[in-house]
Design a protein around this motif. Structure first.
Motif, mmCIF file in Angstrom:
data_model
loop_
_atom_site.group_PDB
_atom_site.id
_atom_site.type_symbol
_atom_site.label_atom_id
_atom_site.label_comp_id
_atom_site.label_asym_id
_atom_site.label_seq_id
_atom_site.Cartn_x
_atom_site.Cartn_y
_atom_site.Cartn_z
ATOM 1 N N ASP A 239 44.374 90.895 57.514
ATOM 2 C CA ASP A 239 43.247 90.023 57.150
ATOM 3 C C ASP A 239 41.958 90.520 57.787
ATOM 4 O OD1 ASP A 239 43.772 89.395 59.756
ATOM 5 O OD2 ASP A 239 44.284 87.279 59.398
ATOM 6 N N GLU A 240 41.837 91.859 57.881
ATOM 7 C CA GLU A 240 40.617 92.460 58.417
ATOM 8 C C GLU A 240 39.545 92.620 57.347
ATOM 9 O OE1 GLU A 240 41.778 96.105 60.214
ATOM 10 O OE2 GLU A 240 42.989 95.168 61.779
ATOM 11 N N ALA A 241 39.948 92.776 56.098
ATOM 12 C CA ALA A 241 39.003 92.905 54.979
ATOM 13 C C ALA A 241 39.719 92.488 53.715
ATOM 14 C CB ALA A 241 38.494 94.344 54.865
ATOM 15 N N CYS B 206 43.766 81.088 46.164
ATOM 16 C CA CYS B 206 44.660 81.321 47.291
ATOM 17 C C CYS B 206 44.200 82.591 48.016
ATOM 18 C CB CYS B 206 46.103 81.516 46.815
ATOM 19 S SG CYS B 206 46.723 80.129 45.839
ATOM 20 N N LEU B 207 44.037 82.506 49.345
ATOM 21 C CA LEU B 207 43.573 83.660 50.123
ATOM 22 C C LEU B 207 43.885 83.441 51.599
ATOM 23 C CD1 LEU B 207 39.890 83.270 50.986
ATOM 24 C CD2 LEU B 207 40.769 81.885 49.109
ATOM 25 N N ALA B 208 43.671 84.493 52.402
ATOM 26 C CA ALA B 208 43.900 84.417 53.839
ATOM 27 C C ALA B 208 42.782 83.621 54.487
ATOM 28 C CB ALA B 208 43.976 85.818 54.439
ATOM 29 N N ASP B 209 43.155 82.738 55.411
ATOM 30 C CA ASP B 209 42.171 81.861 56.031
ATOM 31 C C ASP B 209 41.088 82.643 56.775
ATOM 32 O OD1 ASP B 209 43.280 79.386 55.209
ATOM 33 O OD2 ASP B 209 44.855 79.603 56.715
ATOM 34 N N ASN B 210 41.469 83.701 57.441
ATOM 35 C CA ASN B 210 40.482 84.451 58.236
ATOM 36 C C ASN B 210 39.427 85.134 57.384
ATOM 37 O OD1 ASN B 210 41.612 83.704 60.633
ATOM 38 N ND2 ASN B 210 42.683 85.640 61.006
ATOM 39 N N LEU B 211 39.656 85.210 56.076
ATOM 40 C CA LEU B 211 38.717 85.897 55.194
ATOM 41 C C LEU B 211 37.979 84.924 54.279
ATOM 42 C CD1 LEU B 211 41.068 88.881 54.340
ATOM 43 C CD2 LEU B 211 38.921 89.053 55.593
ATOM 44 N N SER B 212 38.133 83.640 54.528
ATOM 45 C CA SER B 212 37.580 82.645 53.610
ATOM 46 C C SER B 212 36.054 82.710 53.520
ATOM 47 C CB SER B 212 38.025 81.232 54.029
ATOM 48 O OG SER B 212 37.550 80.935 55.337
ATOM 49 N N GLU B 213 35.382 82.968 54.632
ATOM 50 C CA GLU B 213 33.919 82.993 54.600
ATOM 51 C C GLU B 213 33.390 84.176 53.796
ATOM 52 O OE1 GLU B 213 31.902 82.595 58.273
ATOM 53 O OE2 GLU B 213 33.090 80.872 58.943
ATOM 54 N N THR B 214 33.955 85.376 54.007
ATOM 55 C CA THR B 214 33.468 86.537 53.261
ATOM 56 C C THR B 214 33.799 86.405 51.780
ATOM 57 O OG1 THR B 214 35.510 87.749 53.752
ATOM 58 C CG2 THR B 214 33.672 88.078 55.250
ATOM 59 N N VAL B 215 34.947 85.826 51.444
ATOM 60 C CA VAL B 215 35.294 85.639 50.035
ATOM 61 C C VAL B 215 34.368 84.601 49.395
ATOM 62 C CG1 VAL B 215 37.085 84.867 48.438
ATOM 63 C CG2 VAL B 215 37.685 86.338 50.378
ATOM 64 N N ARG B 216 34.066 83.528 50.119
ATOM 65 C CA ARG B 216 33.154 82.501 49.593
ATOM 66 C C ARG B 216 31.794 83.109 49.263
ATOM 67 N NH1 ARG B 216 31.526 78.349 53.941
ATOM 68 N NH2 ARG B 216 30.182 80.129 54.460
ATOM 69 N N ASP B 217 31.289 83.968 50.166
ATOM 70 C CA ASP B 217 30.002 84.616 49.914
ATOM 71 C C ASP B 217 30.087 85.543 48.715
ATOM 72 O OD1 ASP B 217 29.009 83.300 52.099
ATOM 73 O OD2 ASP B 217 29.227 85.011 53.475
#
Length: 962
Positions: free
Chosen positions: A349-351, A290-301
């Motif tokens: 959801d900036e970081a 579970c996470l913020a949508d706007n941060l999904s790409e950085t979390v995936r990496d």
């Protein structure tokens, strides 16, 4: 062709009235200035100034106290010289500008040095009895303030050096504590348990003013939080909430996870992790996060995930009231408590992940979020002790340190992060790990990183019920204060507007104690005037040590039982010491007054001394203790870099003074725009040296030309030639500029006005023109007497104008000019010019004359470069002026005298094409011819009247034969 040599025949040099002076061309400032300082001490110049200015309006510059903990540096020298400019110029503007220097003698900078001294002797601070330690601190401060006093005096700083103020004087300590107890009596002091910035290396709380920010490499981690059974949103029972933190060591202190009520959240299922790595990621296919949508790409990496799918929407409303498991649940038998999900407006959801790990004992926002949701202060753990080591409230990590606090690696990461990360890996809760380079708070003294740590501390309340709290009073006072430059108002205003309650307690040994007794049952401080007076009486007699060395029964008297009270042993924030000096110094001394007219320090003091003084003044007197604040920038090296021993780019004031003299350093300060950061280096100091040489030559010429000048020679204004009256008009004009500059603390403007006048009006113009009159004319002539009269006036004005900036050289020149006077240039005041000197039509006329003269002198220089002319006295310029108004305004000018030629004339008609012109002065052209006649053997003018038998012109023949 004529040349620039004396003609053949008799030598008439002995008949010339050549200038002569004992004022040497070579200044020798490094050797001469110390002798001047000795002379001032013998004469007690400071007391003479006080006596001379008795009865004048007072002007008080209150000295911000430097720490007595080492040699002064260039920034300190810059600051003190600026203060001396203020004091000396205000003194000469007609004020009684008494300057009382001071020193900050308490606090960590000194305590830190003393600790190092004991360590060098093999003794750790904990092994040194507190009384012995404080005694060593006092001796250390005394030694260094004596060193600094000598260094300041060497810079020409004049003040009450025999009776400065010291924050460690017993009376000052008592006065400071009295100010603190006034705050207590007004109900503005309270004890609270909240996260504060803490230095594990120094083992004390720090305020924002004691923090500086440096780049720091932190370990950042992503951590899984599982839902408690029955707490997950429907369909997400096996999902984990992901958090991100740059302080892994705070995980044992986690008590909640915050989410943003306005953010968009989703559940993401891992479909495939990357298989091109030389290690195995901690994530696995099938896991749900579970996470913020706007941060999904950085979390995936961060999790080395090649592909995942958003499988569900998670409305933030659906997270309310749910609980998670601590990621270390069960580790070392601990962490088996519920971790609530809490909404928080501070979550963005900036970081990160959109979920914020919340350790209320280690972060301000965490703390307020915890309490704001109704959770108890008592449930905030003390997981880290004063030395930065885990306590037993962090099971499994006891003794591990966040930072190394001793040895060569002091300030580096301790073992806490690594052990916490290892434990998370054991529990299968680590999602990702990386490094982050970012700006991080450090102690400005130890230069080591700080941490946020929950600990009971004492605070001064900034807010209040409605209007009228300390913050509001301070903001009102800021609006009523003059700022130089004006930008300072916005800077300090923003800081006061956003600052938290003032943390005033420190866990140290050297300083003023928080002289409080706290009731053990109620937790309230004892407020009793009789008790306070007994405390203050003891401190006046024996200093701050009395608080620690006196039995409680003595202070509490017969009305209270010592066993009912806890004695506070914390030390007052050193900013409270210096911030109280407006009361302990300005109000306590008869030769000063409250409030001060001006505080002057570096721009960093908007969050330091300016602010602490403001808050204490407003808290106890409802106004600022100053009417104005002047701030200056930092001193940088020649390339604009901050000076640092490690970079090897430091410039010590001592080195400049030894090589060139203090007046050179002071010229550098005066030439700088203090409102910005200033630079110093060899080339910059070289410019100051050049400026000094030109000024010294100007003074030397004036002194030499005035040899033997007596009062009887003074010529009335009405009898002066027009050129002399013009120079006096310029004196009046420049005087107004100099006074305006000094009055507005614009020293650069004042200095520029003086130097330009000395260079452009005197050396390059007036002195040059009048050399012929001074050297060759009969001394009894009214014209020559008028020239010397004006030169005497000009010299007196120059010396006074320059005295605040060049105290040594102007004193030397003053005594050369008035050898029989046992006084000082610094006992005088600026003299208001005679009203009749301010002749605007004359200024306008001579501005036109000087414009035409520029073309004439330019044409002569061109002729000399072309080898058509030797000296200007061999020239006969023909001057063409197109504008009839300009021609009419200058038609009666003796151009031969003004242009320093033997003859000259205004020509008729249009100038030939080959005539000399300057683009910036249109309509004026000059043709240079050779003067006709012979060269006078005495004055060297080329004239038809020169007699063959004597080789003299009529003027020179008359003077020689007299």
């Amino acid at each position: 062709m004529a040349d620039d040599k004396a003609p053949d025949g008799p030598d008439y040099r002995s008949t010339l009235f050549l200038p002569e002076t004992d004022f040497p061309m070579r200044a020798g400032l490094p050797k001469r200035e110390p002798k001047t300082i000795e002379d001032w001490a013998v004469k007690d110049l400071y007391r003479q100034i006080r006596q001379e200015s008795a009865g004048r309006p007072p002007f008080v510059l209150h000295d911000g106290p430097p720490y007595a903990n080492g040699h002064i540096h260039m920034g300190t020298a810059f600051n003190k010289v600026l203060k001396d400019f203020v004091v000396r110029s205000r003194q000469m503007l007609g004020y009684d500008a008494n300057y009382v220097p001071g020193w900050d003698c308490h606090g960590l900078p000194i305590e830190w040095k003393v600790e190092e001294d004991f360590a060098a002797k093999g003794r750790k601070k904990k092994d040194v009895p507190p009384t012995e330690f404080r005694k060593a601190c006092r001796a250390f401060a005394e030694r260094w303030l004596s060193v600094q006093r000598a260094e300041f005096r060497r810079l020409g700083i004049e003040g009450d050096w025999d009776d400065p103020y010291l924050t460690m004087n017993y009376a000052t300590e008592a006065g400071t504590i009295s100010q603190f107890l006034d705050f207590v009596e007004r109900g503005l002091v309270y004890r609270g348990s909240k996260p504060v910035m803490w230095s594990p290396v120094e083992q004390t709380a720090l305020a924002e003013a004691e923090i500086e920010y440096h780049d720091h490499q932190s370990t950042m981690i992503w951590v899984r939080f599982s839902f408690k059974p029955g707490q997950a949103p429907e369909g997400l029972e096996d999902a984990s909430v992901l958090i991100w933190t740059t302080t892994p060591w705070t995980i044992p202190a986690n008590r909640a996870v915050c989410y943003g009520p306005s953010l968009s959240y989703g559940a993401y299922r891992v479909d495939k992790v990357r298989d091109d790595l030389d290690f195995t990621p901690w994530t696995k296919a099938g896991e749900v996060y579970c996470l913020a949508d706007n941060l999904s790409e950085t979390v995936r990496d961060a999790g080395f995930i090649e592909q995942w799918t958003r499988i569900a929407d998670i409305p933030s409303k659906s997270l309310e009231g749910r609980f998670l498991r601590h990621p270390l649940d069960g580790y070392a038998g601990g962490y088996s408590f519920d971790v609530p999900l809490l909404s928080g407006d501070h979550v963005t959801d900036e970081a990160g992940t959109g979920f914020v790990h919340t350790a209320p004992g280690h972060g301000q926002e965490d703390y307020f979020a915890w309490l704001g949701h109704g959770y108890s202060l008592d449930d905030i753990p003390y997981t880290v002790g004063p030395d930065g080591a885990y306590t037993n409230e962090a099971p499994g990590f006891e003794g591990e340190k966040v930072l190394v606090t001793e040895g060569k690696k002091k300030g580096k990461d301790g073992g806490a992060n690594a052990k916490v990360i290892s434990a998370l890996m054991e529990h299968g809760k680590l999602f990702g790990r990386a490094r982050l380079q970012h700006s991080y708070p450090h102690s400005w003294r130890s230069k080591a990183p700080v941490i946020y740590r929950n600990t009971p501390q004492w605070f001064i309340r900034m807010g209040g019920e409605g209007e009228g709290g300390l913050r509001d009073l301070a903001l009102k006072a800021i609006e009523e204060t003059a700022f130089y430059p004006e930008a300072g108002r916005r800077r300090i205003g923003a800081m006061v507007r956003g600052r938290p309650d003032w943390l005033i307690s420190r866990q140290r040994n050297w300083g003023n104690p928080l002289t409080l007794y706290v009731h053990k049952e109620t937790g309230e401080p004892l407020v009793d005037k009789a008790v306070n007076e007994r405390i203050l009486s003891a401190i006046r007699e024996r200093g701050a040590d009395a608080w620690f060395d006196t039995p409680d029964e003595t202070f509490l008297g017969t009305d209270y039982r010592p066993e009912d009270f806890e004695k506070v042993t914390d030390i007052l924030d050193v900013w409270f010491d210096s911030g109280s000096t407006h009361a302990t110094v300005l109000e306590a001394r008869e030769d000063l007054r409250w409030p001060a007219d001006l505080y002057l320090e570096g721009s960093d003091q908007h969050r330091g001394w300016f602010q602490s003084s403001l808050l204490i003044g407003c808290g106890l007197r409802e106004r600022a203790p100053f009417d104005g604040i002047l701030t200056h920038g930092f001193v940088l090296d020649a390339k604009g870099y901050k000076m640092s021993k490690s970079l090897g780019n430091t410039v010590a004031p001592e080195d400049i003074v030894k090589k060139y003299g203090a007046d050179i350093l002071r010229i550098w300060v005066a030439s700088s725009d203090y409102s910005e950061d200033v630079r110093i280096g060899d080339e910059i100091i070289g410019s100051a040296v050049d400026a000094y040489r030109k000024l010294r030559n100007t003074l030397r010429y004036a002194l030499a030309a005035l040899k033997g000048f007596e009062a009887a020679e003074k010529t009335p204004y009405a009898d002066l030639d027009e050129l002399e009256r013009y120079i006096l008009a310029r004196v009046s004009e420049v005087h107004a500029e100099v006074v305006a500059g000094y009055s507005a603390f614009d020293f650069n403007a004042a200095w520029r006005a003086v130097t330009e006048f000395a260079s452009m009006d005197l050396s390059a113009f007036y002195f040059d023109i009048r050399k012929d009159c001074l050297y060759c004319d009969d001394p009894s002539l009214v014209k020559r007497r008028g020239v010397r009269t004006v030169m005497s006036i000009v010299l007196d004005y120059l010396l006074k104008w320059m005295a605040p900036i060049m105290p040594f050289t102007t004193e030397e020149a003053f005594h050369s000019r008035y050898p029989a006077v046992d006084g000082s240039i610094h006992l005088g005041m600026f003299t208001e010019p005679d009203a009749q000197w301010a002749d605007m039509p004359l200024l306008d006329r001579w501005a036109k004359i000087r414009r035409v003269r520029r073309v004439i002198t330019g044409s002569i220089e061109a002729a000399r470069r072309d080898d058509r002319l030797g000296a200007s006295l061999e020239a006969k310029p023909l001057v063409f002026i197109e504008d009839p108004d300009l021609r009419g305004a200058v038609a009666d000018v003796d151009w031969a005298e003004v242009a320093i030629t033997s003859s000259a004339e205004l020509a008729e008609g249009a100038a030939p094409d080959a005539a000399y012109r300057l683009p910036e002065i249109p309509g004026v052209a000059v043709v240079v011819d050779l003067a006709s006649g012979k060269k006078c053997a005495r004055c060297w003018r080329v004239l038809d009247e020169v007699a063959d038998e004597t080789g003299l012109c009529r003027r020179c023949a008359a003077v020689v034969s007299a």
